[in-house]
Design an enzyme around this catalytic site. Structure first.
Site, PDB file in Angstrom:
ATOM      1  N   ARG A 174      50.304   8.573  10.038  1.00 38.54           N
ATOM      2  CA  ARG A 174      49.618   7.530  10.747  1.00 38.54           C
ATOM      3  C   ARG A 174      49.463   7.868  12.248  1.00 38.54           C
ATOM      4  NH1 ARG A 174      50.553   5.803   6.479  1.00 38.54           N
ATOM      5  NH2 ARG A 174      51.093   3.715   5.860  1.00 38.54           N
ATOM      6  N   SER A 245      52.121  -2.974   7.710  1.00 45.13           N
ATOM      7  CA  SER A 245      53.386  -2.431   8.186  1.00 45.13           C
ATOM      8  C   SER A 245      53.172  -2.668   9.787  1.00 45.13           C
ATOM      9  CB  SER A 245      53.688  -1.038   7.943  1.00 45.13           C
ATOM     10  OG  SER A 245      53.833  -0.907   6.551  1.00 45.13           O
ATOM     11  N   GLU A 341      53.266  -0.103  15.174  1.00 46.77           N
ATOM     12  CA  GLU A 341      52.175   0.764  14.596  1.00 46.77           C
ATOM     13  C   GLU A 341      50.726   0.044  15.020  1.00 46.77           C
ATOM     14  OE1 GLU A 341      50.855   3.056  12.560  1.00 46.77           O
ATOM     15  OE2 GLU A 341      49.156   2.098  12.181  1.00 46.77           O
TER      16      GLU A 341
HETATM   17  N1  EPU Z   1      62.918  -2.024   2.087  1.00 44.42           N
HETATM   18  C1  EPU Z   1      63.996  -2.902   2.092  1.00 44.42           C
HETATM   19  N2  EPU Z   1      63.731  -4.122   2.456  1.00 44.42           N
HETATM   20  C2  EPU Z   1      62.466  -4.551   2.946  1.00 44.42           C
HETATM   21  C3  EPU Z   1      61.383  -3.775   2.712  1.00 44.42           C
HETATM   22  C4  EPU Z   1      61.597  -2.451   2.359  1.00 44.42           C
HETATM   23  O1  EPU Z   1      65.089  -2.615   1.799  1.00 44.42           O
HETATM   24  O2  EPU Z   1      62.310  -5.651   3.471  1.00 44.42           O
HETATM   25  C5  EPU Z   1      63.134  -0.737   1.317  1.00 44.42           C
HETATM   26  C6  EPU Z   1      62.759  -0.609   0.018  1.00 44.42           C
HETATM   27  O3  EPU Z   1      63.705  -1.165  -1.244  1.00 44.42           O
HETATM   28  C7  EPU Z   1      62.170   0.642  -0.294  1.00 44.42           C
HETATM   29  C8  EPU Z   1      61.822   1.234   1.185  1.00 44.42           C
HETATM   30  O4  EPU Z   1      62.446   0.040   2.136  1.00 44.42           O
HETATM   31  O5  EPU Z   1      62.915   1.349  -0.714  1.00 44.42           O
HETATM   32  C9  EPU Z   1      60.201   1.590   1.412  1.00 44.42           C
HETATM   33  O6  EPU Z   1      59.572   0.150   1.285  1.00 44.42           O
HETATM   34  P1  EPU Z   1      58.176   0.246   0.635  1.00 44.42           P
HETATM   35  O7  EPU Z   1      58.106   1.018  -0.577  1.00 44.42           O
HETATM   36  O8  EPU Z   1      57.674  -1.048   0.684  1.00 44.42           O
HETATM   37  O9  EPU Z   1      57.211   0.982   1.633  1.00 44.42           O
HETATM   38  P2  EPU Z   1      57.297   1.129   3.293  1.00 44.42           P
HETATM   39  O10 EPU Z   1      57.839   2.503   3.617  1.00 44.42           O
HETATM   40  O11 EPU Z   1      57.924  -0.268   3.783  1.00 44.42           O
HETATM   41  C10 EPU Z   1      54.850   2.224   3.376  1.00 44.42           C
HETATM   42  C11 EPU Z   1      53.641   2.038   4.370  1.00 44.42           C
HETATM   43  C12 EPU Z   1      52.914   1.056   3.734  1.00 44.42           C
HETATM   44  C13 EPU Z   1      52.267   1.397   2.245  1.00 44.42           C
HETATM   45  C14 EPU Z   1      54.001   1.602   1.541  1.00 44.42           C
HETATM   46  C15 EPU Z   1      53.446   2.171   0.001  1.00 44.42           C
HETATM   47  C16 EPU Z   1      54.395   2.949   6.639  1.00 44.42           C
HETATM   48  C17 EPU Z   1      54.593   2.383   7.889  1.00 44.42           C
HETATM   49  N3  EPU Z   1      54.008   1.692   5.663  1.00 44.42           N
HETATM   50  O12 EPU Z   1      55.680   1.137   3.592  1.00 44.42           O
HETATM   51  O13 EPU Z   1      51.761   1.092   4.656  1.00 44.42           O
HETATM   52  O14 EPU Z   1      51.587   0.692   1.868  1.00 44.42           O
HETATM   53  O15 EPU Z   1      54.838   2.500   2.114  1.00 44.42           O
HETATM   54  O16 EPU Z   1      53.420   3.658   0.395  1.00 44.42           O
HETATM   55  O17 EPU Z   1      54.408   4.028   6.248  1.00 44.42           O
HETATM   56  C18 EPU Z   1      50.629  -0.163   6.355  1.00 44.42           C
HETATM   57  O18 EPU Z   1      50.708   0.945   7.033  1.00 44.42           O
HETATM   58  O19 EPU Z   1      50.022  -1.129   6.950  1.00 44.42           O
HETATM   59  C19 EPU Z   1      51.199  -0.219   5.232  1.00 44.42           C
HETATM   60  C20 EPU Z   1      51.480  -1.418   4.391  1.00 44.42           C
END
Ligand code: EPU
Length: 345
Positions: A174, A245, A341
Site C-alpha cells: 500500500r 479497507s 489508509e
Molecule cells: N477478520 C476478522 N474480522 C473482521 C474482518 C477480518 O476476524 O471483521 C479476519 C478474517 O477472519 C481474516 C483476516 O482478518 O482471517 C483478514 O481479513 P480479509 O481476508 O477480509 O482481508 P483483510 O486483511 O481485511 C486485505 C486488504 C483488502 C483486500 C483483502 C483481500 C488491506 C488493508 N486490505 O484485507 O484490500 O481486498 O486483503 O486480499 O491490506 C482495500 O485495500 O481497500 C482492500 C479492500
C-alpha cells in the site's frame, strides 16, 4: 485568449463543483475550482492557470481512497484521460498502455476479453488506473506494482513530463514513491507488462476455498470468484459509502507477534519481511467489539470490521472521530497502532 489552430481544447473549468458522486464515501464536498483533464496536452496550461491564481491543487481519480472535507479549497484536477492501447507483444509479454482516467475494474474486464490475463485477482477494486499505483492496490495475493513496466507522469517539481520505471516507483505494501511525494506527480498513463506465461494465483485462503474442487481454474473463473468474495465481504459504495479497507494491516516484530499470541491464541497474521509479521487489522478491530457499531451517521461495516461506512449524511470529521476511537481502543488492547489508509484531503 488567442489559441493556435491546433492547440488542444482547454480543460473544462467548473467553479463550486459538487463531489458527492465523485467520492465513494458519498461525502457532501464541493471543489472550489474543478478542472476536468481529458488530455495530457492540457496539463501544463492548467498548472500555469493555477500558478497564476496562486492557489493549491490536488488530483482526484475515482475518489475511492480519499476523505474529502466539505469545502475543497483551491484547484481539483479531475483526471479523465481515457484509452488503452497495446504497444508491443512478443512471445514473452505484452506491453499495454492505459490512460489514467480509465476505470480500474473496466480495465481488468477488458484484459480478460482481450486474452491478457494477470490482473484478475484485482477485479472489482473501485477507482481509476491512474490512482492504482499511488497506493499500490492489492488483493488476494497480487499487487498492481508487479504488473507495471513504467508510468508516464507530469512532475510538477521539475515542471516536465517524466517516465518512471517500476523500480523508480518503489512499490511496497500500500505504498509507492508517489505516495511518499504527495502532490508532486500527475500520473497520465500506466504501461503494464503482462507476461504470456500466466499462472493461477489462488493461494490466498478465501480464494483457495472457492477452488477446493477445481485445481485448474481459468482467469475468468478467478475473476468471477474474486467478484463473488468481494461482493459478499465489502459494501458496494453505490449503496453504502466506504473506501474499502480504512486501515492498513499493521506490521509488527516477530517478538511482539509472539507476545500477542500468548494472550490471543486466535490472532490472525501473515508472514512479512524477515523478522516481521503482518497482523489482520480487521481481526483486531473485530475483537474490540466494533463490528456493526454505529456512531451517528457513520459506522463499522457489519461483515468486515476493517471497513468504515457512511450510512448517509456523515462527514470527514465524523469518520475521523470514529477512526480515533478505534485506534485508541486497539492501541490500549493490543499495543498496536493502526495507520489510516485513505488520503485525508
Ligand atoms: N477478520 C476478522 N474480522 C473482521 C474482518 C477480518 O476476524 O471483521 C479476519 C478474517 O477472519 C481474516 C483476516 O482478518 O482471517 C483478514 O481479513 P480479509 O481476508 O477480509 O482481508 P483483510 O486483511 O481485511 C486485505 C486488504 C483488502 C483486500 C483483502 C483481500 C488491506 C488493508 N486490505 O484485507 O484490500 O481486498 O486483503 O486480499 O491490506 C482495500 O485495500 O481497500 C482492500 C479492500
Amino acid at each position: 485568449m488567442n489559441r493556435a489552430p491546433n492547440a488542444p481544447l482547454p480543460a473544462k473549468l467548473t467553479p463550486n463543483l459538487g463531489l458527492k458522486m465523485r467520492n465513494t464515501f458519498g461525502f457532501d464536498a464541493t471543489a472550489e475550482l474543478a478542472y476536468e483533464v481529458t488530455s495530457t496536452n492540457q496539463i501544463a496550461e492548467v498548472l500555469a492557470d493555477i500558478n497564476h491564481q496562486k492557489t493549491s491543487w490536488r488530483v482526484l481519480g475515482g475518489g475511492s481512497n480519499v476523505i474529502l472535507p466539505q469545502k475543497l479549497r483551491g484547484a481539483t484536477l479531475l483526471m479523465n484521460i481515457l484509452g488503452q492501447e497495446i504497444l508491443t507483444s512478443d512471445e514473452n509479454s505484452t506491453l499495454l498502455a492505459v490512460g489514467a482516467g480509465v476505470s480500474w475494474h473496466d480495465l481488468v474486464a477488458w484484459t480478460l476479453e482481450n486474452d491478457l490475463p494477470g490482473l484478475e485477482n484485482l477485479a472489482l477494486i473501485p477507482g481509476t488506473v491512474g490512482a492504482a499505483p499511488i497506493q499500490n492496490i492489492g488483493a488476494y495475493g497480487v499487487e498492481v506494482g508487479e504488473s507495471i513496466a513504467y508510468i508516464e507522469a507530469y512532475d510538477s517539481k521539475e515542471q516536465t513530463f517524466v517516465t518512471l520505471t517500476k523500480e523508480d516507483c518503489q512499490f511496497a505494501y500500500r505504498d509507492s514513491y508517489f505516495k511518499q511525494h504527495p502532490n508532486r506527480f500527475i500520473v497520465t498513463k500506466v504501461v503494464f507488462k503482462i507476461p504470456k506465461d500466466w499462472e493461477a494465483r489462488i493461494y490466498y485462503a478465501d480464494l483457495a476455498k472457492q477452488f477446493s474442487e477445481n485445481s485448474n481454474p481459468s482467469p475468468e473463473d478467478i475473476f468471477l470468484a474474486v467478484c463473488k468474495i468481494r461482493t459478499q465481504k465489502l459494501p458496494d459504495p453505490k449503496v453504502i459509502g466506504n473506501t474499502g479497507s480504512f486501515f492498513q494491516n499493521p506490521i509488527v516484530s516477530n517478538e511482539q507477534h509472539e507476545t500477542l499470541l500468548k494472550s490471543y491464541a486466535s490472532l490472525v497474521s501473515y508472514p512479512d519481511a524477515p523478522g516481521t509479521r503482518k497482523l489482520a487489522a480487521g481481526w483486531l478491530i473485530d475483537q474490540c467489539g466494533f463490528k456493526g457499531q454505529r456512531m451517528g451517521s457513520v459506522g463499522v461495516y457489519e461483515n468486515q470490521a476493517l471497513v468504515l461506512v457512511n450510512h448517509g449524511g456523515g462527514t470527514a470529521q465524523d469518520i475521523l472521530s470514529l477512526a480515533k476511537c478505534i485506534q485508541d481502543k486497539v492501541r490500549a488492547e493490543f499495543g498496536v497502532s493502526l495507520q489510516i489508509e485513505p488520503n485525508i484531503l
